[in-house]
Design an enzyme around this catalytic site. Structure first.
Site, PDB file in Angstrom:
ATOM      1  N   MET A   1       0.922  -1.171   0.028  1.00  0.00           N
ATOM      2  CA  MET A   1      -0.037  -0.010   0.114  1.00  0.00           C
ATOM      3  C   MET A   1       0.863   1.200  -0.185  1.00  0.00           C
ATOM      4  O   MET A   1       2.002   1.267  -0.218  1.00  0.00           O
ATOM      5  CB  MET A   1      -0.760   0.030   1.077  1.00  0.00           C
ATOM      6  CG  MET A   1      -2.164  -1.307   1.164  1.00  0.00           C
ATOM      7  SD  MET A   1      -3.245  -0.929  -0.256  1.00  0.00           S
ATOM      8  CE  MET A   1      -4.384  -1.927   0.496  1.00  0.00           C
ATOM      9  N   CYS A   2       0.306   2.329   0.273  1.00  0.00           N
ATOM     10  CA  CYS A   2       0.962   3.502  -0.042  1.00  0.00           C
ATOM     11  C   CYS A   2       0.679   4.476   1.282  1.00  0.00           C
ATOM     12  O   CYS A   2      -0.208   3.958   2.052  1.00  0.00           O
ATOM     13  CB  CYS A   2       0.549   4.453  -1.360  1.00  0.00           C
ATOM     14  SG  CYS A   2       0.791   3.230  -2.525  1.00  0.00           S
TER      15      CYS A   2
END
Lengths: 265, 265
Positions: A1-2
């Site tokens: 994810m980020c």
């Protein structure tokens, strides 16, 4: 994810403190080593920096940390790649022009590849290979298709964005930040929290770095600054989680969503 | 007026030496104090920096000078404003997406305001208020209208660009640099000169700063690098002026124009 980071303010404000915390997550306290980017609006112009290197190793990130760039609206992103290789063109925020405005977009999440078959791109094409940029190109094309010109009342555009975000949510995790220069539009399907700083200002301590700021010394009484991030960036401050499926719009540091709701009543 | 600088190379090459010379003209040896910008391609991605401050005073310009960014295609511009105020959105190079490519454009010259009435914008709108960005939006819209998809053979696109540049020339001085990531396209109506550096490499001395580079130490035998600028940047090297009305296309450091001419015969 980020991880996402956004800012909306009523006076040009630097984002050095929050950015310092976020940067640490780009290979330091967090695993997001696959690049980072940031867009600062200055009037209708946007100054964007992108780097596929981890933010903690990035000379440009250090420059931004050391030379404050003041802005009313900022969107930033650090990447942990899932779809699309680690390269410059896959680095958020993505930018496209609509109505003579530079729209910028950053996304946290992952979308089902079905979207490539089921959603038709009308005007904008991805330069890179991420699901995020595809979703942005689709979303902006939908806005353009429904509103070839910028309407005086932006509220139906916000409603359309909300509806299209709900469709994107059907493909997976879709937390996003979007701006056209004056509005900071945030949509959440899993994790986003925001915090408004205004008088009386106090102290804040970063979670990811040994750094404390006393905003009394940095601000005037009329300043209002909202920061929004995937995870709260500070101790000692009351971060508010965005609800799942909620679209929040900030303008001049203030949660402006009520305006649209009010107009619809 | 303004100054342009472009680079096309067959191996990722930094432009620090030429950029150092250009920067001096941004408020030092030249009067171009109204901002500067530079776009570096990295694959299909583009890393762009814009600053409305004079380049000699710009921290970002110093960062670029000190931390070499290697690229195959670079477009840079320093501005002396004529049309449009000094602000971020009026700072070249301008960037738009077409065919899933980031096109960047910089212009030197001034165009008659008749163009606003006589040329119709189809897909792209200016964010700022310069004649340059208007011309770019029109030019790219013309390409998009004639070629909704990127053709396998790019030569008819180059012919179209040349024809549309000739029309723009009818409005005044129109020297420009344009790229979609692999090609560096240059059009000249008054001033542009280029220079190809390849083996055997020699020494060059900047005109605008007391700086000499011996390219023998910086290169390998297979490197080919073309630099194009409004005015020659060095002593001791054989710069070639571009003819008025000539469109020149560089790819991998080599003048590729003959390919299109050859195909037309």
């Amino acid at each position: 994810m980020c991880e996402l980071l956004g800012m909306s303010a009523n006076v040009p404000t630097d984002i050095c403190f929050s950015f310092s915390g976020l940067m640490q997550r780009g290979g330091g306290t967090g695993p997001h080593r696959d690049g980072w980017g940031i867009a600062f609006y200055d009037g209708k112009g946007v100054r964007a920096f992108h780097d596929p290197k981890p933010s903690i190793d990035s000379e440009i990130a250090h420059l931004i940390k050391e030379h404050p760039i003041k802005s009313l609206v900022v969107i930033s992103h650090i990447r942990q790649a899932n779809v699309g290789s680690v390269c410059l063109e896959n680095t958020h925020p993505f930018i496209r022009e609509l109505w003579g405005y530079s729209w910028s977009f950053a996304h946290n999440g992952q979308l089902d590849p079905r979207l490539y078959d089921e959603l038709t791109l009308r005007f904008y094409r991805p330069v890179g290979t991420t699901d995020s940029e595809f979703a942005f190109c689709w979303l902006l094309g939908e806005i353009r298709d429904a509103f070839p010109e910028r309407p005086d009342d932006i509220s139906p555009v916000i409603d359309l964005i909300h509806e299209r975000c709900e469709r994107l949510r059907g493909y997976g995790v879709f937390n996003m930040l979007l701006s056209e220069s004056s509005l900071l539009i945030a949509y959440c399907t899993s994790k986003l929290s925001w915090l408004t700083r205004r008088t009386p200002f106090g102290q804040a301590r970063l979670m990811d770095e040994d750094m404390i700021v006393d905003f009394c010394h940095e601000t005037t009484d009329s300043d209002i600054v909202t920061v929004i991030a995937t995870e709260p960036l500070t101790h000692d401050e009351p971060w508010t989680p965005v609800k799942k499926g909620q679209l929040t719009v900030f303008k001049g540091g203030i949660d402006a969503e009520y305006r649209y709701s009010a107009q619809q009543e």
